[in-house]
Design an enzyme around this catalytic site. Sequence first.
Site, mmCIF file in Angstrom:
data_model
loop_
_atom_site.group_PDB
_atom_site.id
_atom_site.type_symbol
_atom_site.label_atom_id
_atom_site.label_comp_id
_atom_site.label_asym_id
_atom_site.label_seq_id
_atom_site.Cartn_x
_atom_site.Cartn_y
_atom_site.Cartn_z
ATOM 1 N N CYS A 168 45.528 22.919 -67.498
ATOM 2 C CA CYS A 168 45.652 21.898 -66.463
ATOM 3 C C CYS A 168 44.719 20.729 -66.772
ATOM 4 O O CYS A 168 43.488 20.888 -66.766
ATOM 5 C CB CYS A 168 45.307 22.485 -65.101
ATOM 6 N N PRO A 169 45.250 19.553 -67.040
ATOM 7 C CA PRO A 169 44.378 18.407 -67.332
ATOM 8 C C PRO A 169 43.629 17.912 -66.103
ATOM 9 O O PRO A 169 42.589 17.247 -66.245
ATOM 10 C CB PRO A 169 45.352 17.351 -67.856
#
Length: 425
Positions: A168-169
């Site tokens: 997840c950025p």
Amino acid sequence: MEKRVCEVWKGSNKFILGGRLIFGPDAKSLLVTLLLITVPVIIFCVFVARHLRHAFSPYNAGYAILAVAIVFTIYVLILLFLTSARDPGIIPRNSHPPEEEFRYDSSVSAEVGGRQTPSLQFPRTKEVMVNGVHVRVKYCDTCMLYRPPRCSHCSICNNCVERFDHHCPWVGQCIGLRNYRYFFMFVSSATLLCIYVFSMSALYIKVLMDDHQGTVWKAMKESPPSVILMAYCFISLWFVGGLTGFHLYLISTNQTTYENFRFRADNRINVYNLGCPSNFLEVFCTKIKPSKNNFRAFVREEVSRPTLQSIQGAEAEDIGGGDPRPKVEDDLEIGEDLLKISQRRNIEEIDEDIRSRGSNGPAHTALEVDAILDSDHRAPTIRSETRHSSWGRRSGSWEIATDDVLSNSKVMESRSYMTGKEGRQ
């Protein structure tokens, strides 16, 4: 000077506080997420909740609106921290491939010097049993291990992560076995926070309409921040709300994001589904496993072992060189035994020759006997050329020296000639 594990870590993670906190390589994106959460809440508290303190005068319930916004925001930030600043379930990589999996396959071989040389083979997959079903697991060349079921290698963090969901950025971290629960709670709590801010901003617009006996448009002109917050929360709900719904579906079917896309593409059966109630209990009610890594531990010096690529490269070099070297160490021992046998046979023949000459011919002097013994003891010598195999073992290759063989044959011919001459005399 000794170094800690976090200082020599081969992954792409970033550590702070001496390895107590671990982040992904894109941890800077976490600052963006913090701004997206805190800035709207600050605007809400200053321009909306502050004016609602006295909206419910009998019990001063308006203060609760401000308090709930602050406390709930802190709760969301704590969940964000627990998601992004902890080990997601990284499997420690090996320093060398598993030796028990190497084997020589005679069916795949190369011909060298008129003989077949077996090629080193390494199985790329293995089968394990999961809920009575055979599941194939793959070998990871980077971590030099067979990945457990539901494990995958994250190309961003450069680690194998247990029960890998996705990277997840927005939190700057992989989502895996040890932080998936906090990730879902963070996303769902952020959804509830958006709903709360949107609802309270709409309530403030309603209060302005009642106080000024005006229309919606006049109330919106009175409080532009409320309109901005409502629009922002409405757009955010499509993202965090949709994400919450998607992960509710994944939890109910016991899937990960990675498995959902992979199973759908391969039409594979989900062998991990235990039923909806059991799936939810597995995610929210089971104890989180401790980390398999101690990032603050001091590194122990370990003798480097060759990787699969170096082993195969060393074999290719040996095959390409064309040297007549045996593949096993026993050949050296066999050569030594042959040397002993040849020496023993030569000594026995010399003794017999001396006895026959002593009875039938003139006795030889001690100098002549020593000369014969020295010449006959000059057996074919063995040159041992020590080399290091690809496994770090020491093996020897031997070959008979041509000059020594010729010299020995001349001695035998000379002795036969002398025997024949004495017989004629």
